[in-house]
Write a protein that holds these residues in place. Structure first.
Motif, PDB file in Angstrom:
ATOM      1  N   ARG A  18      -2.643  -1.217   2.077  1.00  0.00           N
ATOM      2  CA  ARG A  18      -1.739  -1.937   1.190  1.00  0.00           C
ATOM      3  C   ARG A  18      -1.554  -1.179  -0.106  1.00  0.00           C
ATOM      4  O   ARG A  18      -2.516  -0.756  -0.730  1.00  0.00           O
ATOM      5  CB  ARG A  18      -2.272  -3.319   0.864  1.00  0.00           C
ATOM      6  CG  ARG A  18      -2.051  -4.296   1.955  1.00  0.00           C
ATOM      7  CD  ARG A  18      -2.259  -5.683   1.418  1.00  0.00           C
ATOM      8  NE  ARG A  18      -2.223  -6.607   2.521  1.00  0.00           N
ATOM      9  CZ  ARG A  18      -2.652  -7.824   2.460  1.00  0.00           C
ATOM     10  NH1 ARG A  18      -3.164  -8.287   1.347  1.00  0.00           N
ATOM     11  NH2 ARG A  18      -2.572  -8.610   3.498  1.00  0.00           N
ATOM     12  N   ALA A  20      -0.274  -1.110  -4.055  1.00  0.00           N
ATOM     13  CA  ALA A  20      -0.191  -2.063  -5.161  1.00  0.00           C
ATOM     14  C   ALA A  20       1.262  -2.499  -5.333  1.00  0.00           C
ATOM     15  O   ALA A  20       2.185  -1.764  -5.021  1.00  0.00           O
ATOM     16  CB  ALA A  20      -0.700  -1.416  -6.436  1.00  0.00           C
ATOM     17  N   GLU A  21       1.430  -3.706  -5.810  1.00  0.00           N
ATOM     18  CA  GLU A  21       2.781  -4.232  -6.061  1.00  0.00           C
ATOM     19  C   GLU A  21       3.471  -3.350  -7.093  1.00  0.00           C
ATOM     20  O   GLU A  21       2.904  -3.066  -8.139  1.00  0.00           O
ATOM     21  CB  GLU A  21       2.660  -5.676  -6.572  1.00  0.00           C
ATOM     22  CG  GLU A  21       3.967  -6.392  -6.702  1.00  0.00           C
ATOM     23  CD  GLU A  21       4.646  -6.684  -5.384  1.00  0.00           C
ATOM     24  OE1 GLU A  21       5.887  -6.736  -5.385  1.00  0.00           O
ATOM     25  OE2 GLU A  21       3.958  -6.850  -4.371  1.00  0.00           O
ATOM     26  N   LYS A  23       5.359  -2.086 -10.177  1.00  0.00           N
ATOM     27  CA  LYS A  23       5.483  -2.670 -11.514  1.00  0.00           C
ATOM     28  C   LYS A  23       6.658  -2.039 -12.249  1.00  0.00           C
ATOM     29  O   LYS A  23       6.664  -0.839 -12.485  1.00  0.00           O
ATOM     30  CB  LYS A  23       4.209  -2.415 -12.318  1.00  0.00           C
ATOM     31  CG  LYS A  23       2.980  -3.033 -11.712  1.00  0.00           C
ATOM     32  CD  LYS A  23       2.650  -4.290 -12.416  1.00  0.00           C
ATOM     33  CE  LYS A  23       1.327  -4.813 -11.893  1.00  0.00           C
ATOM     34  NZ  LYS A  23       1.284  -6.191 -11.743  1.00  0.00           N
ATOM     35  N   SER A 115      12.379  -2.093  -6.336  1.00  0.00           N
ATOM     36  CA  SER A 115      10.966  -2.130  -5.946  1.00  0.00           C
ATOM     37  C   SER A 115      10.583  -0.924  -5.098  1.00  0.00           C
ATOM     38  O   SER A 115       9.536  -0.307  -5.313  1.00  0.00           O
ATOM     39  CB  SER A 115      10.655  -3.405  -5.167  1.00  0.00           C
ATOM     40  OG  SER A 115      10.791  -4.520  -5.993  1.00  0.00           O
ATOM     41  N   GLN A 119       7.944   2.081  -6.071  1.00  0.00           N
ATOM     42  CA  GLN A 119       6.831   2.373  -5.173  1.00  0.00           C
ATOM     43  C   GLN A 119       6.828   3.840  -4.745  1.00  0.00           C
ATOM     44  O   GLN A 119       5.793   4.505  -4.757  1.00  0.00           O
ATOM     45  CB  GLN A 119       6.906   1.459  -3.947  1.00  0.00           C
ATOM     46  CG  GLN A 119       5.759   1.630  -2.991  1.00  0.00           C
ATOM     47  CD  GLN A 119       5.845   0.668  -1.826  1.00  0.00           C
ATOM     48  OE1 GLN A 119       6.884   0.087  -1.540  1.00  0.00           O
ATOM     49  NE2 GLN A 119       4.751   0.511  -1.124  1.00  0.00           N
TER      50      GLN A 119
END
Length: 131
Positions: A18, A20-21, A23, A115, A119
């Motif tokens: 996974r 990280a979201e 930011k 997003s 990423q």
């Protein structure tokens, strides 16, 4: 030959793979929190501003990653991967938007592009850093 099974707790496996979201920048958060940033038009304007900044960051990160590679085949592989990633991002996020759908879906599609771009910039900034 003996096969040994390793059993890991599900909680440990849940975090494997996974990222990280993503930011966004503080400037984006500030734009959305401003009086004009709460309307649909304002949200789109804020997203466009942030996407421009994140695209510039992505390009810098890509150039940095390319500069860390020595061999032409390594550079060609990264270039191929980046082109495939751009095609995937654009197609996948475009699938979330249609002129018959609400404005909220258009905002959702814009958020998808933003997003994914954040990423990917994060990934490229770390690409081969430790080597």
């Amino acid at each position: 030959m003996r096969l040994v099974l390793l059993v890991l707790p599900i909680a440990l496996l849940a975090g494997v793979g996974r990222a990280a979201e993503p930011k966004p920048s503080p400037a984006y958060e500030h734009c959305l929190a401003s009086p004009g940033g709460t309307s649909t038009v304002g949200m789109v304007a804020c997203a466009n501003m942030e996407l421009e900044a994140q695209n510039a960051r992505l390009n810098r990160a890509y150039q940095g990653a390319m500069s860390r590679l020595r061999l032409p085949r390594q550079k060609a592989a990264l270039q191929k991967a980046q082109r495939a990633w751009i095609a995937f991002r654009d197609a996948d996020c475009a699938s979330q938007e249609d002129s018959e759908w609400s404005k909220l879906k258009q905002i959702s599609a814009n958020d998808c592009v933003l997003s994914r771009t954040i990423q990917r910039a994060d990934e490229l900034e770390k690409f081969r850093q430790a080597q």
